[in-house]
Scaffold this motif. Structure first.
Motif, PDB file in Angstrom:
ATOM      1  N   GLU A 174      -1.112   4.077   2.376  1.00 37.36           N
ATOM      2  CA  GLU A 174      -0.403   3.084   3.187  1.00 37.36           C
ATOM      3  C   GLU A 174      -1.325   2.456   4.228  1.00 37.36           C
ATOM      4  O   GLU A 174      -1.273   1.247   4.461  1.00 37.36           O
ATOM      5  CB  GLU A 174       0.810   3.727   3.859  1.00 37.36           C
ATOM      6  CG  GLU A 174       1.902   4.106   2.891  1.00 37.36           C
ATOM      7  CD  GLU A 174       3.051   4.855   3.522  1.00 37.36           C
ATOM      8  OE1 GLU A 174       4.067   5.030   2.842  1.00 37.36           O
ATOM      9  OE2 GLU A 174       2.952   5.269   4.706  1.00 37.36           O
TER      10      GLU A 174
ATOM     11  N   THR B  33       4.685   2.423  -0.248  1.00 40.23           N
ATOM     12  CA  THR B  33       3.938   2.065  -1.455  1.00 40.23           C
ATOM     13  C   THR B  33       4.773   2.421  -2.673  1.00 40.23           C
ATOM     14  O   THR B  33       5.613   3.315  -2.631  1.00 40.23           O
ATOM     15  CB  THR B  33       2.593   2.794  -1.537  1.00 40.23           C
ATOM     16  OG1 THR B  33       2.840   4.199  -1.557  1.00 40.23           O
ATOM     17  CG2 THR B  33       1.701   2.457  -0.377  1.00 40.23           C
ATOM     18  N   ASP B  34       4.524   1.723  -3.767  1.00 43.70           N
ATOM     19  CA  ASP B  34       5.276   1.953  -4.994  1.00 43.70           C
ATOM     20  C   ASP B  34       4.855   3.223  -5.715  1.00 43.70           C
ATOM     21  O   ASP B  34       5.675   3.883  -6.343  1.00 43.70           O
ATOM     22  CB  ASP B  34       5.127   0.760  -5.946  1.00 43.70           C
ATOM     23  CG  ASP B  34       5.758  -0.500  -5.363  1.00 43.70           C
ATOM     24  OD1 ASP B  34       6.721  -0.363  -4.586  1.00 43.70           O
ATOM     25  OD2 ASP B  34       5.288  -1.592  -5.702  1.00 43.70           O
ATOM     26  N   ASP B  35       3.581   3.562  -5.647  1.00 37.88           N
ATOM     27  CA  ASP B  35       3.067   4.711  -6.400  1.00 37.88           C
ATOM     28  C   ASP B  35       2.939   5.975  -5.545  1.00 37.88           C
ATOM     29  O   ASP B  35       2.039   6.771  -5.743  1.00 37.88           O
ATOM     30  CB  ASP B  35       1.731   4.369  -7.047  1.00 37.88           C
ATOM     31  CG  ASP B  35       0.688   3.950  -6.017  1.00 37.88           C
ATOM     32  OD1 ASP B  35       1.059   3.686  -4.861  1.00 37.88           O
ATOM     33  OD2 ASP B  35      -0.498   3.893  -6.384  1.00 37.88           O
TER      34      ASP B  35
ATOM     35  N   THR C 118      -0.294   9.803   0.460  1.00 33.61           N
ATOM     36  CA  THR C 118       0.545   8.612   0.573  1.00 33.61           C
ATOM     37  C   THR C 118       0.252   7.886   1.882  1.00 33.61           C
ATOM     38  O   THR C 118       0.148   6.650   1.904  1.00 33.61           O
ATOM     39  CB  THR C 118       2.034   8.997   0.500  1.00 33.61           C
ATOM     40  OG1 THR C 118       2.281   9.654  -0.748  1.00 33.61           O
ATOM     41  CG2 THR C 118       2.928   7.790   0.623  1.00 33.61           C
TER      42      THR C 118
ATOM     43  N   LYS D 264      -0.193  -1.251   5.465  1.00 37.70           N
ATOM     44  CA  LYS D 264       1.257  -1.130   5.653  1.00 37.70           C
ATOM     45  C   LYS D 264       1.624  -0.445   6.963  1.00 37.70           C
ATOM     46  O   LYS D 264       2.767  -0.496   7.389  1.00 37.70           O
ATOM     47  CB  LYS D 264       1.881  -0.333   4.502  1.00 37.70           C
ATOM     48  CG  LYS D 264       1.637  -0.907   3.141  1.00 37.70           C
ATOM     49  CD  LYS D 264       2.604  -1.999   2.847  1.00 37.70           C
ATOM     50  CE  LYS D 264       2.415  -2.478   1.421  1.00 37.70           C
ATOM     51  NZ  LYS D 264       3.455  -3.378   1.018  1.00 37.70           N
TER      52      LYS D 264
END
Length: 72
Positions: free
Chosen positions: A56, A41-43, A52, A61
């Motif tokens: 995801e 993830t970008d953030d 995180t 993801k």
């Protein structure tokens, strides 16, 4: 269900088959992140691998398939 730190539980459960599986998938992914795997993830916060990993899973993801039906 209300939004919590880890997101909407019902939304998370659409990607796995049970709460038990969710915990196992998130635990395994958090360990991978702790060992230096790149976040999907970008953030992503590198200081919060469990959060995180939940993010995801919620974004779809993390692929998951059950390989065995159970103990027989």
């Amino acid at each position: 269900m209300s939004k919590t730190v880890f997101g909407d539980l019902d939304g998370l459960l659409t990607h796995v088959d049970s709460k038990f599986t969710l915990v196992n998938v998130v635990t395994k992914r958090a360990k991978q992140l702790n060992n230096g795997a790149p976040a999907l993830t970008d953030d992503a916060n590198p200081n919060k691998p469990v959060s995180t990993a939940f993010a995801e899973v919620e974004l779809g993801k993390i692929p998951y398939t059950r390989v065995k039906d159970g103990i027989k």
